[in-house]
Enzyme design. Sequence first.
Site, short mmCIF file in Angstrom:
data_model
loop_
_atom_site.label_atom_id
_atom_site.label_comp_id
_atom_site.label_asym_id
_atom_site.label_seq_id
_atom_site.Cartn_x
_atom_site.Cartn_y
_atom_site.Cartn_z
N TRP A 99 0.84 -1.21 0.00
CA TRP A 99 0.00 0.00 0.00
C TRP A 99 0.87 1.25 0.00
O TRP A 99 0.65 2.17 -0.78
CB TRP A 99 -0.90 -0.07 1.23
CG TRP A 99 -1.86 1.05 1.44
CD1 TRP A 99 -3.11 1.16 0.91
CD2 TRP A 99 -1.68 2.19 2.29
NE1 TRP A 99 -3.72 2.31 1.37
CE2 TRP A 99 -2.86 2.96 2.23
CE3 TRP A 99 -0.64 2.64 3.10
CZ2 TRP A 99 -3.02 4.15 2.94
CZ3 TRP A 99 -0.80 3.81 3.82
CH2 TRP A 99 -1.98 4.56 3.73
N LYS A 140 -2.18 13.54 16.71
CA LYS A 140 -2.23 12.15 17.17
C LYS A 140 -3.66 11.65 17.29
O LYS A 140 -4.57 12.38 17.71
CB LYS A 140 -1.56 12.04 18.54
CG LYS A 140 -0.10 12.44 18.55
CD LYS A 140 0.78 11.44 17.85
CE LYS A 140 2.25 11.79 18.03
NZ LYS A 140 3.14 10.88 17.35
N HIS A 152 6.65 18.27 6.37
CA HIS A 152 5.93 17.10 5.86
C HIS A 152 5.35 17.34 4.48
O HIS A 152 4.73 16.46 3.90
CB HIS A 152 4.84 16.70 6.85
CG HIS A 152 5.40 16.26 8.17
ND1 HIS A 152 5.63 17.14 9.19
CD2 HIS A 152 5.82 15.05 8.60
CE1 HIS A 152 6.15 16.48 10.22
NE2 HIS A 152 6.28 15.22 9.88
#
Length: 766
Positions: free
Chosen positions: A21, A115, A701
């Site tokens: 994946w 998170k 990111h």
Amino acid sequence: MSKQVLVGSLGYPRIGENREWKKALEAFWSGKIDEAAFTAEIEAIQLSHLQVQKEKGLDIIPVGDFTLYDHMLDMATTFGVVPERFEHKGGEVSLATYYAMARGSKNATACEMTKWFNTNYHYIVPEIGEAAPYLAVNRPLAAYRFAKEKAGIEGKPVIVGPYTFLKLSKGFAAKDFAAKVEQFLPVYVQLLQELAAEGVKWVQIDEPSLVNNAKAEELELVEKIYATLHEAAPGLNILLQTYFEAVDHFDRIVKLPVQGLGLDFVHDGGANLQSLAAIEWPEDKWLGAGVIDGRNIWRADLDSKLDLLKQLQAYVPAERLIVQPSSSLLHVPVSLNREVKLAEEVRNSLAFASEKLDELVLLGRALNEGTEAVATELQTSRDALSAFRALPERNRQDVAEATANLAQLRNSRNLPFAERFEVQQQKWQLPLLPTTTIGSFPQTPEVRQARQKWRKGEWDNARYETFVNEQIADCIKVQEEIGIDVLVHGEFERTDMVEFFGEKLDGFLFTANGWVQSYGSRCVKPPVIYGDVAFAGAMTVKESAYAQSLTELPVKGMLTGPITILNWSFVRDDMTREQVANQIALSLRKEVEALESAGIEMIQVDEPALREGLPLKSRDQEGYLNWAINAFRISTASVKDTTQIHTHMCYCEFHDMIEAIRALDADVISIETSRSHGELISSFELQGYDHGVGLGVYDIHSPRVPSVEEMADMADRALRVLDAKLFWINPDCGLKTRGWAETVPALKNMVEAAKAAREKLQSTVQ
């Protein structure tokens, strides 16, 4: 024949046994495959996951838990919740927009990531805003049809419930929460009605926020939500699923008009069982009994699990019982198939997702057919656990004695921060708003290939060390040319920031293929703490000292802190997490002292996972923070006053953590905030902060290179509430996953932004 319990699951790892994946996503993002090829490959992976669960013999198989990035992003795009900056014009959200929301694009910053409760999984935070939700596409229905048509599976669609979805979203005021629920309810109704019309029998509605300090006054809203959903789709069986802790207000939750309630009997501290014993279970309701740990990798003690299930049968009849994991198996690796190099006693003690399904089916057989039908399997499990528990690595007297003597060690610095700051300023002579990075620099294909050749024995130690030193030298040169004030060596010798240290400490073991998803396609292979943790020799001194020998500028030594090593590992479950944290802290203390002795007097001890381990119940949080902070201070307190201790944290909601961050007593903390910069600045404005701090001025990111003006604006906003003499300029996280092509221009812009901010401050003073 006695009435039968059922066996089900809540979710399966997405990444594939060999990370198929992840590879498909990254091939698509890089343009190596087009959308049609990508879709075909993804469907093949999805089908293989369904077939595994079918072949294991599960009675209830989840569908819709599979995703192209993240399940919360799936829910947002299902409802057309797309921030304006992505210029979505309505209708189904395109794949390009979906990934732009997750990763950013040339013209729009990515959505915030944070998170998922107290796990190491990160979800994309939906931005609700003012736009009205609508059913852009019924993803759960598509997943149900796919499973039925391709695999002959009558699946159980999985969705995030309205209470949790909006609790975990942003873009509206807290006072408007109920109004937002009212706005989304009709869309949930439409989604469920379409499932019911299709003939779906069960739907799993995840509401983990019900364990997270749910307020009594909000229960009326929850009751209204589920009364509305039940009335709208009365023929649909709803399994209201909770996990990660015990349910608050159990007596009211159990009366909700749903056909089943899923509870975590592993991480609830026994509270769910106590609550169950205190009420009369409704005759028409199913119990999803989460008895196999969905978050750790150890083989279950099947005898104790059977005892627990028999206790549950005293309250819930067998024909209303579903044996299942405590949570989705997203949080554990896929299969033990490739773990052929582990010692037999260790391998036999483990259970990944595939093996956990076997355990569930075995427990179901034991209840339905009697324990004599599975006597051989039960004895095999007992023998494996007995052999593992007796290993000498798990029973070290020297470690026990060291931790018993912890109280005799100093756990605070000699001078308070204000006095340390002055002597450190005299020593380092840093400019106003010093610039630095968080630690790692790009891990290029060449770096990864060199490491692989070394690990395979194709390169000897000398050749590999020469290669790493060349990378370090190049990295130091680049940083000097860019004009960064405090340098790092780049961490080219390191893989994962926890794995690297685990490989050098006693008490850890490593899997060959124990990958789990952290966010998007980012997978990590957590170390396994199976024995007593102990220092075995210097871990980082050689590379750090070499880097420092190449420059007159300070080079930070880079360590991962005890709580992050704890929270990002699979931890032995026969002692408390505090005990394990103290073992790690004692080991890191020796490494900090070794660095200082080698002349490395700026040392960064990263704790990005400090908040991650925070208990979900507020009543338990103070105790955790006390021992977590103490472990950090044990690691760092023995250094000289002039030695500067840095730390780094990421992807956390820090507004309720400022006091804990201050208590760490680090000289400088850098915090990953580029996706939620304003919120943290508001927290500092309200609470203040009197230690050194660097708020990440750009998001590493995303491959996007932010402008000088954008980063200068980030710094300016922070400097309105923070003392300039304590403020640092840095990216918001390490640069390991970025390429040099975007890293160098981004850092150049960062340095220019720092210069602009200095000039603005100086002109203001003048």
